[in-house]
Write a protein that holds these residues in place. Structure first.
Motif, PDB file in Angstrom:
ATOM      1  N   PHE A  14     -23.021  40.132-108.004  1.00 58.82           N
ATOM      2  CA  PHE A  14     -22.117  40.065-109.152  1.00 58.82           C
ATOM      3  C   PHE A  14     -20.769  39.469-108.751  1.00 58.82           C
ATOM      4  O   PHE A  14     -20.191  38.675-109.495  1.00 58.82           O
ATOM      5  CB  PHE A  14     -21.936  41.466-109.748  1.00 58.82           C
ATOM      6  N   ALA A  15     -20.269  39.842-107.568  1.00 59.68           N
ATOM      7  CA  ALA A  15     -18.999  39.289-107.088  1.00 59.68           C
ATOM      8  C   ALA A  15     -19.126  37.780-106.873  1.00 59.68           C
ATOM      9  O   ALA A  15     -18.219  37.020-107.229  1.00 59.68           O
ATOM     10  CB  ALA A  15     -18.582  39.981-105.802  1.00 59.68           C
ATOM     11  N   ILE A  16     -20.230  37.321-106.308  1.00 62.61           N
ATOM     12  CA  ILE A  16     -20.444  35.878-106.113  1.00 62.61           C
ATOM     13  C   ILE A  16     -20.495  35.173-107.464  1.00 62.61           C
ATOM     14  O   ILE A  16     -19.917  34.095-107.636  1.00 62.61           O
ATOM     15  CB  ILE A  16     -21.729  35.629-105.302  1.00 62.61           C
ATOM     16  N   ILE A  68     -16.976  34.785-108.812  1.00 59.36           N
ATOM     17  CA  ILE A  68     -16.234  33.744-108.088  1.00 59.36           C
ATOM     18  C   ILE A  68     -16.685  32.362-108.535  1.00 59.36           C
ATOM     19  O   ILE A  68     -15.859  31.476-108.775  1.00 59.36           O
ATOM     20  CB  ILE A  68     -16.394  33.929-106.569  1.00 59.36           C
ATOM     21  N   LEU A  69     -17.993  32.166-108.683  1.00 61.46           N
ATOM     22  CA  LEU A  69     -18.498  30.867-109.144  1.00 61.46           C
ATOM     23  C   LEU A  69     -18.025  30.573-110.565  1.00 61.46           C
ATOM     24  O   LEU A  69     -17.685  29.430-110.890  1.00 61.46           O
ATOM     25  CB  LEU A  69     -20.022  30.839-109.075  1.00 61.46           C
ATOM     26  N   TYR A  79     -15.729  27.414-111.682  1.00 63.65           N
ATOM     27  CA  TYR A  79     -16.178  26.530-112.761  1.00 63.65           C
ATOM     28  C   TYR A  79     -15.098  26.389-113.833  1.00 63.65           C
ATOM     29  O   TYR A  79     -14.807  25.289-114.298  1.00 63.65           O
ATOM     30  CB  TYR A  79     -17.467  27.083-113.368  1.00 63.65           C
ATOM     31  N   ARG A  80     -14.486  27.519-114.219  1.00 65.30           N
ATOM     32  CA  ARG A  80     -13.456  27.472-115.245  1.00 65.30           C
ATOM     33  C   ARG A  80     -12.214  26.708-114.776  1.00 65.30           C
ATOM     34  O   ARG A  80     -11.594  25.988-115.550  1.00 65.30           O
ATOM     35  CB  ARG A  80     -13.058  28.892-115.659  1.00 65.30           C
ATOM     36  N   MET A  81     -11.859  26.858-113.502  1.00 60.31           N
ATOM     37  CA  MET A  81     -10.700  26.144-112.971  1.00 60.31           C
ATOM     38  C   MET A  81     -10.961  24.645-112.947  1.00 60.31           C
ATOM     39  O   MET A  81     -10.078  23.853-113.278  1.00 60.31           O
ATOM     40  CB  MET A  81     -10.361  26.641-111.565  1.00 60.31           C
TER      41      MET A  81
END
Length: 66
Positions: free
Chosen positions: A24-26, A29-30, A34-36
């Protein structure tokens, strides 16, 4: 029926919970990366500035009569 020892069950629960939390943490982060990247797309200044269509424009000084 034989029940497995309690420490084995606890070990399996903690291990599976840790693996799920790690995945879930990975995922988060992904998603953040993606949003950035998506937010960064198309935000570069190309040097061509067009005034908004609702911007004030000075009226012509000559009058025309019909």
């Amino acid at each position: 029926q034989l029940k497995p020892p309690a420490h084995r069950v606890l070990y399996k629960m903690l291990t599976s919970g840790g693996v799920i939390g790690f995945l879930f943490a990975i995922f988060l982060i992904l998603l953040l990366v993606y949003r950035m990247r998506k937010k960064d797309e198309g935000s570069y200044d190309l040097g061509e500035r067009k005034p908004p269509s609702s911007a004030y424009q000075k009226a012509p000084s000559k009058e025309f009569y019909a």
